[in-house]
Design a protein around this motif. Structure first.
Motif, PDB file in Angstrom:
ATOM      1  N   VAL A 195      58.889 -18.540  -1.847  1.00  0.00           N
ATOM      2  CA  VAL A 195      59.681 -19.699  -2.269  1.00  0.00           C
ATOM      3  C   VAL A 195      60.721 -20.059  -1.202  1.00  0.00           C
ATOM      4  O   VAL A 195      60.924 -21.244  -0.892  1.00  0.00           O
ATOM      5  CB  VAL A 195      60.351 -19.434  -3.639  1.00  0.00           C
ATOM      6  N   ILE A 196      61.363 -19.062  -0.619  1.00  0.00           N
ATOM      7  CA  ILE A 196      62.336 -19.314   0.458  1.00  0.00           C
ATOM      8  C   ILE A 196      61.633 -19.959   1.650  1.00  0.00           C
ATOM      9  O   ILE A 196      62.153 -20.913   2.246  1.00  0.00           O
ATOM     10  CB  ILE A 196      63.061 -18.016   0.861  1.00  0.00           C
ATOM     11  N   SER A 197      60.447 -19.483   1.984  1.00  0.00           N
ATOM     12  CA  SER A 197      59.684 -20.067   3.101  1.00  0.00           C
ATOM     13  C   SER A 197      59.321 -21.521   2.826  1.00  0.00           C
ATOM     14  O   SER A 197      59.384 -22.364   3.719  1.00  0.00           O
ATOM     15  CB  SER A 197      58.422 -19.249   3.365  1.00  0.00           C
ATOM     16  N   ILE A 198      58.952 -21.826   1.580  1.00  0.00           N
ATOM     17  CA  ILE A 198      58.650 -23.213   1.211  1.00  0.00           C
ATOM     18  C   ILE A 198      59.896 -24.078   1.404  1.00  0.00           C
ATOM     19  O   ILE A 198      59.825 -25.164   2.003  1.00  0.00           O
ATOM     20  CB  ILE A 198      58.151 -23.306  -0.247  1.00  0.00           C
ATOM     21  N   ALA A 199      61.025 -23.600   0.916  1.00  0.00           N
ATOM     22  CA  ALA A 199      62.268 -24.383   1.003  1.00  0.00           C
ATOM     23  C   ALA A 199      62.674 -24.624   2.458  1.00  0.00           C
ATOM     24  O   ALA A 199      62.997 -25.757   2.833  1.00  0.00           O
ATOM     25  CB  ALA A 199      63.385 -23.663   0.246  1.00  0.00           C
ATOM     26  N   VAL A 238      53.325 -21.154   7.666  1.00  0.00           N
ATOM     27  CA  VAL A 238      52.357 -20.053   7.728  1.00  0.00           C
ATOM     28  C   VAL A 238      52.737 -18.978   6.710  1.00  0.00           C
ATOM     29  O   VAL A 238      51.880 -18.481   5.974  1.00  0.00           O
ATOM     30  CB  VAL A 238      52.277 -19.466   9.151  1.00  0.00           C
ATOM     31  N   PHE A 239      54.011 -18.641   6.626  1.00  0.00           N
ATOM     32  CA  PHE A 239      54.451 -17.600   5.687  1.00  0.00           C
ATOM     33  C   PHE A 239      54.224 -18.003   4.237  1.00  0.00           C
ATOM     34  O   PHE A 239      53.786 -17.201   3.425  1.00  0.00           O
ATOM     35  CB  PHE A 239      55.926 -17.251   5.917  1.00  0.00           C
ATOM     36  N   ALA A 250      46.645 -23.880  12.152  1.00  0.00           N
ATOM     37  CA  ALA A 250      46.257 -22.975  13.236  1.00  0.00           C
ATOM     38  C   ALA A 250      46.915 -21.606  13.060  1.00  0.00           C
ATOM     39  O   ALA A 250      46.251 -20.566  13.207  1.00  0.00           O
ATOM     40  CB  ALA A 250      46.635 -23.577  14.584  1.00  0.00           C
ATOM     41  N   GLY A 251      48.196 -21.595  12.724  1.00  0.00           N
ATOM     42  CA  GLY A 251      48.905 -20.332  12.525  1.00  0.00           C
ATOM     43  C   GLY A 251      48.367 -19.539  11.349  1.00  0.00           C
ATOM     44  O   GLY A 251      48.251 -18.310  11.407  1.00  0.00           O
ATOM     45  N   THR A 252      48.012 -20.242  10.280  1.00  0.00           N
ATOM     46  CA  THR A 252      47.469 -19.558   9.103  1.00  0.00           C
ATOM     47  C   THR A 252      46.105 -18.957   9.395  1.00  0.00           C
ATOM     48  O   THR A 252      45.839 -17.802   9.026  1.00  0.00           O
ATOM     49  CB  THR A 252      47.390 -20.537   7.914  1.00  0.00           C
ATOM     50  N   VAL A 253      45.236 -19.694  10.051  1.00  0.00           N
ATOM     51  CA  VAL A 253      43.910 -19.170  10.404  1.00  0.00           C
ATOM     52  C   VAL A 253      44.055 -17.954  11.319  1.00  0.00           C
ATOM     53  O   VAL A 253      43.412 -16.919  11.108  1.00  0.00           O
ATOM     54  CB  VAL A 253      43.038 -20.266  11.056  1.00  0.00           C
ATOM     55  N   PHE A 254      44.910 -18.075  12.329  1.00  0.00           N
ATOM     56  CA  PHE A 254      45.142 -16.957  13.243  1.00  0.00           C
ATOM     57  C   PHE A 254      45.672 -15.734  12.492  1.00  0.00           C
ATOM     58  O   PHE A 254      45.193 -14.611  12.690  1.00  0.00           O
ATOM     59  CB  PHE A 254      46.126 -17.386  14.334  1.00  0.00           C
ATOM     60  N   SER A 255      46.646 -15.939  11.608  1.00  0.00           N
ATOM     61  CA  SER A 255      47.225 -14.825  10.849  1.00  0.00           C
ATOM     62  C   SER A 255      46.212 -14.170   9.925  1.00  0.00           C
ATOM     63  O   SER A 255      46.188 -12.938   9.790  1.00  0.00           O
ATOM     64  CB  SER A 255      48.413 -15.317  10.017  1.00  0.00           C
ATOM     65  N   GLU A 256      45.388 -14.977   9.285  1.00  0.00           N
ATOM     66  CA  GLU A 256      44.353 -14.422   8.394  1.00  0.00           C
ATOM     67  C   GLU A 256      43.373 -13.547   9.181  1.00  0.00           C
ATOM     68  O   GLU A 256      42.945 -12.506   8.687  1.00  0.00           O
ATOM     69  CB  GLU A 256      43.606 -15.548   7.676  1.00  0.00           C
ATOM     70  N   ILE A 267      50.415 -18.059   3.352  1.00  0.00           N
ATOM     71  CA  ILE A 267      49.934 -16.684   3.185  1.00  0.00           C
ATOM     72  C   ILE A 267      50.516 -16.083   1.908  1.00  0.00           C
ATOM     73  O   ILE A 267      49.821 -15.391   1.159  1.00  0.00           O
ATOM     74  CB  ILE A 267      50.295 -15.836   4.419  1.00  0.00           C
ATOM     75  N   GLY A 268      51.781 -16.374   1.629  1.00  0.00           N
ATOM     76  CA  GLY A 268      52.415 -15.871   0.416  1.00  0.00           C
ATOM     77  C   GLY A 268      51.732 -16.366  -0.849  1.00  0.00           C
ATOM     78  O   GLY A 268      51.583 -15.630  -1.819  1.00  0.00           O
ATOM     79  N   LEU A 269      51.308 -17.630  -0.849  1.00  0.00           N
ATOM     80  CA  LEU A 269      50.617 -18.157  -2.027  1.00  0.00           C
ATOM     81  C   LEU A 269      49.326 -17.390  -2.317  1.00  0.00           C
ATOM     82  O   LEU A 269      48.922 -17.252  -3.470  1.00  0.00           O
ATOM     83  CB  LEU A 269      50.308 -19.645  -1.848  1.00  0.00           C
TER      84      LEU A 269
END
Length: 114
Positions: free
Chosen positions: A35-39, A16-17, A67-73, A20-22
């Motif tokens: 990048v840290i979240s991706i890793a 999710v992080f 689901a987390g990304t949609v909720f966060s957006e 959203i970061g992208l």
């Protein structure tokens, strides 16, 4: 729930992080966090996939991340709330939970799919 499934949920949390970061990262610090979240996300998912079925791990990872990304957006970035979005996310989560429930994680080695 065993430790491998916790790694999948942890990976989805970090997904999710980075998603959203992208979209929203503007500063070098935000890009470093992305990048840290991706890793972290991919490390945890790959590590869980060494003992759990890879197909199920990926489906759960993507489903929870979506689901987390949609909720966060909706909550943090003012994306319009639509009831159909909620219904479809619930259907997605039901499928993800169903996959996890029917997957036998005992004795699976090397990422064989169920």
């Amino acid at each position: 729930m065993n430790a491998q499934w916790l790694k999948v949920f942890f990976a989805a949390f970090f997904e999710v992080f980075w998603v959203i970061g992208l979209k929203h990262a503007n500063t070098p610090l935000e890009w470093i966090g992305t990048v840290i979240s991706i890793a972290v996300s991919f490390y945890m998912m790959i590590h869980a996939g060494k003992t759990l079925p890879v197909g199920t791990v990926y489906a759960v990872f993507v489903g929870l991340g979506t689901a987390g990304t949609v909720f966060s957006e909706i909550v943090f970035f003012g994306e319009p709330f639509k009831i159909m979005k909620l219904v479809l996310i619930v259907v997605l989560l039901i499928g993800v939970i169903g996959l996890k429930m029917v997957t036998d994680s005992k004795g699976v080695k090397g990422g064989a799919s169920a």
